[in-house]
Design an enzyme around this catalytic site. Structure first.
Site, short mmCIF file in Angstrom:
data_model
loop_
_atom_site.label_atom_id
_atom_site.label_comp_id
_atom_site.label_asym_id
_atom_site.label_seq_id
_atom_site.Cartn_x
_atom_site.Cartn_y
_atom_site.Cartn_z
N HIS A 132 0.82 -1.22 0.00
CA HIS A 132 0.00 0.00 0.00
C HIS A 132 0.85 1.27 0.00
O HIS A 132 0.36 2.34 -0.35
CB HIS A 132 -1.08 -0.02 1.10
CG HIS A 132 -0.62 0.33 2.49
ND1 HIS A 132 -0.35 -0.61 3.46
CD2 HIS A 132 -0.43 1.52 3.08
CE1 HIS A 132 0.00 -0.01 4.57
NE2 HIS A 132 -0.04 1.28 4.38
N ASP A 157 1.14 -7.69 2.57
CA ASP A 157 1.23 -6.27 2.20
C ASP A 157 2.69 -5.83 2.01
O ASP A 157 3.23 -5.09 2.83
CB ASP A 157 0.54 -5.44 3.28
CG ASP A 157 0.26 -4.01 2.83
OD1 ASP A 157 0.82 -3.59 1.80
OD2 ASP A 157 -0.51 -3.32 3.50
N SER A 210 4.00 2.32 8.46
CA SER A 210 3.78 1.33 7.43
C SER A 210 5.10 1.09 6.72
O SER A 210 5.79 2.03 6.34
CB SER A 210 2.75 1.82 6.43
OG SER A 210 1.49 1.48 6.88
#
Ligand code: ARG
Ligand code: GLU
Length: 749
Positions: free
Chosen positions: A110, A246, A678
């Site tokens: 992402h 991810d 992230s």
């Protein structure tokens, strides 16, 4: 109390070794409960986003008591290579880390999403099918993307606050600080890709200079298909049990001497000072974990009154606005496949924080955050009274007054920004049109053209994914909420009831009228106005009713909402600075970590599950079996590719399976993370990569306001799942070869 921890660990270690290969879930949960209860006693373990330069003084002992085998100097050193040299700020919004001596960079899918998307087309759909460069010549350049290294962090509090006196006004104080900062920043000699920034920490009480070096040539190396990298999509977002792979791979390129260089075919892979070896031994409940990255923003030191306002007023109104907009998008997306494609990513963006705020409010209530804050404030007042410091005790009363004053403005400001820059797309467009008008009026043709040029990127992709009928319905619903829910003084003329609904029009009529009489929805017209003669384009924009309405709304907002809001906010910020320092003075034996501000931080905890609700216990590791169990053929969130199904059928896991023969997918830890973390590496006791951070659990999203170890967990992809996908799924074995795979646990014997 912290000393209890190693025993708990040993206990856990002992039990998990002595067994009991398939300790059933119930017993595991009971074990977790014991641990969670014991850990509660230790206030800090898990909590905190620590400055790497203070680890030695503040954290090393505790980290080692939790199982860490390396030293603070191994994590951050200015003289020797250390873990910090492998940690890279990715594009300024995510974290990434080096995993080979050829500049190979790991981050989240992402985080690389827009790069993967920008290289995709209908024929080469890398989002759907994944992308793997099979040699370096196939790696794809990404103009605008950069990788930033932190060279050094220096405490410059004394330099920056020199000349500041206690009895100064805020303005006097700020002016001295600004001058000192300026002098310090300009005194430093920097290379062409180097930067020095002085940043404020602890709400303006301390200052650190951060020097960094930016590499602008970062290429896409590999990404799994969305059915792996975004598996579970929005349904699973912020959720456990999670099964998302991810991750994505990039590579930093440098000039011939390893120096930063703009993209060039002649650039070569960057040689890092340090890269992370990857552990094949995986994780067990209770293992030490460290997460190293660039957390964006937290607010741990708010007074109770602020948290109360957030939970009672601000979150409910933001949630309601987004819920209304999402409901309309959902209705269209369900009945119309093309609308679904056009709105999928916008929906995801709006839904992400909508869901986060709901979790945040409910977590704050569930952990009695407000009561705890109030108790803490009583403690604070008692210390102040004992020391007879009356001035600072008053801070809390002043907060009460200021928060009461700012409340309506905060809510109106949220309404305005949610509506005009988030949820009603045409209001964003109208905002650009108004900017074009003002650029033209202040800077003439050149100003117009330069700004129109900047808008080109936005507009070239905008209409492809825009549906005026959907947007019109969102405008009707949200303008109704604005007018009906806010004090009349916040409503601009053109939306006032006396000019609209009292004239017999419904909000839907009004919206329809506005959308049918504007040029903003007309792609051809807009493109020609952007590239056309500035004077006539501006004339056209000026006579557009929608542009006028948006301009009037904006002016009204600036004057009636934003100006008073900012006046209160300045005073609140100043109180927060005083309160922060006063807390540190009142409780000299407690450790305080600065709120996140997108600077480099270390957080640490352990692999552990939690109780999401009464009677339910979550264990901390998921497996590929769980992916298959969630598999819904053809579903855009839960589809699984034939290739992955095949690998699962054949159990073709190579060296990546755990000792139970399964492929692990994700795991949970009690590391204190937030947005910006992230892509941060999860690192084991020895300094090896064991996972990749990408999310938090929904129940614990209040960790931004009030971390509570009982339910705050971060979610990581297991490094072995990443390796399995790169090797077995993608066949990119050349990438595996450049990595360093290690067995730290087996080595111990
Ligand atoms: N919740 C994560 C974060 O805050 C992931 C968001 C991206 N994924 C999604 N399904 N929207 O960024
Ligand atoms: N997904 C978040 C990010 O993009 C991390 C999750 C969180 O907010 O902790 O940074």
């Amino acid at each position: 109390m912290v000393l209890l921890l190693p025993n708990v660990n040993k206990f856990l270690y002992f039990v998990s070794k002595a067994k009991i290969m398939n300790l059933n879930i119930l017993r595991k949960c009971t074990l977790s409960l014991v641990i969670i209860c014991l850990l509660r006693i230790s206030v800090f373990a898990g909590e905190g986003m620590w400055l790497p330069i203070f680890l030695k003084a503040l954290n090393e002992a505790e980290m080692q008591s939790l199982g860490m085998k390396i030293t603070a100097e191994d994590i951050y050193s200015i003289n020797n290579g250390s873990l910090k040299d492998a940690i890279v700020h990715f594009g300024g919004f995510c974290t990434s880390e080096l995993i080979s001596d050829e500049g190979l960079l790991l981050t989240n899918h992402h985080c690389g999403y827009s790069e993967i998307q920008s290289h995709s087309s209908l024929e080469k759909n890398y989002l759907r099918d994944g992308f793997w460069a099979m040699s370096k010549s196939e790696e794809l350049a990404n103009p605008g993307l950069f990788a930033k290294f932190i060279d050094q962090i220096i405490d410059v509090t004394d330099v920056i606050t020199a000349g500041v006196e206690n009895d100064m006004t805020d303005k006097e104080r700020q002016s001295i600080i600004d001058k000192n900062m300026n002098r310090y920043e300009t005194s430093y000699k920097l290379g062409p890709y180097q930067e020095l920034q002085v940043r404020s920490f602890y709400h303006g009480n301390q200052f650190f200079a951060i020097t960094s070096t930016t590499y602008p040539d970062v290429r896409l190396v590999g990404a799994p298909p969305e059915s792996i990298g975004k598996f579970g999509a929005d349904t699973d977002n912020w959720e456990w049990p999670r099964h998302t792979g991810d991750f994505a791979l990039f590579r930093i390129y440098a000039g011939p001497n390893n120096e930063p260089a703009e993209y060039s075919e002649n650039n070569v892979p960057y040689k890092p000072k340090h890269f992370l070896p990857i552990s094949l031994d995986g994780v067990e409940e209770g293992d030490f974990t460290l997460v190293f990255g660039f957390p964006g923003r937290t607010n741990q030191y708010l007074p109770a009154v602020a948290v109360e306002q957030l939970v009672e007023k601000q979150n409910p109104s933001r949630i309601a606005i987004r819920e209304t907009a999402l409901g309309i998008l959902d209705k269209y997306m369900r009945k119309d496949e093309s609308a679904r494609l056009q709105y999928a990513s916008k929906f995801a963006r709006v839904a992400n924080y909508w869901k986060k705020w709901i979790g945040e409010s409910s977590g704050l209530k569930r952990t009695n955050a407000l009561e705890k804050k109030r108790e803490n404030e009583e403690r604070f007042k008692a210390v102040q009274a004992r020391k007879m410091i009356t001035k600072k005790s008053k801070v809390l009363d002043e907060f009460d007054t200021m928060y009461a004053g700012i409340e309506d403005y905060t809510i109106a400001r949220d309404y305005y920004s949610e509506i005009t820059s988030r949820n009603v797309e045409l209001l964003r467009v109208a905002g650009f049109a108004n900017n074009l008008i003002s650029r033209y009026e202040s800077q003439g043709d050149a100003g117009y053209k330069a700004y129109a040029q900047r808008l080109n990127g936005f507009f070239s992709g905008f209409y492809k994914n825009y549906r005026a009928d959907i947007d019109q319905e969102v405008f009707a619903a949200l303008s109704e909420m604005y007018v009906e829910n806010l004090d009349p003084k916040f409503i601009p003329q053109s939306l006032q009831k006396k000019n609209t609904t009292m004239m017999g029009k419904s909000y839907a009529d009004l919206s329809k009228e506005m959308y049918s009489n504007t040029i903003l929805t007309d792609e051809k017209m807009m493109m020609s106005l952007l590239s056309g003669d500035p004077a006539s384009s501006v004339a056209k924009f000026k006579e557009d009713k929608f542009v006028q309405m948006a301009g009037e709304w904006r002016a009204h907002y600036d004057k009636i909402i934003s100006a008073p809001y900012n006046a209160y906010k300045t005073q609140i910020d100043s109180l927060q600075r005083v309160y922060m320092q006063a807390q540190m003075d009142a409780f000299p034996d407690e450790r305080f970590y600065p709120d996140a501000n997108s600077t480099m931080r270390v957080t640490y905890g352990q692999v552990e599950g939690y109780f999401p609700k009464d009677g339910v216990c979550y264990t901390p590791v998921t497996h590929l079996d769980g992916v298959i169990a969630k598999y819904k053929p053809g579903d855009y969130e839960f589809d699984v590719s034939a290739k992955l199904l095949d690998l699962y059928e054949k159990k073709d896991y190579g060296q990546y399976a755990a000792s139970n023969g399964k492929i692990p997918v994700c795991f949970l830890g009690s590391n204190h993370t937030t947005g910006g973390n992230s892509g941060s590496p999860a690192i084991d006791a020895h300094g090896n990569l064991i996972g990749l951070n990408f999310d938090r659990v929904w129940e614990g999203t209040m960790s931004d306001i009030n971390y509570d170890r009982s339910i705050c967990r971060n979610i990581m992809v297991d490094a072995r799942y990443i390796l399995f996908i790169v090797d077995k799924y993608a066949g990119a074995t050349h990438l595996i070869e450049e990595m360093k795979l290690v067995h730290p646990k087996k080595m111990k014997g």
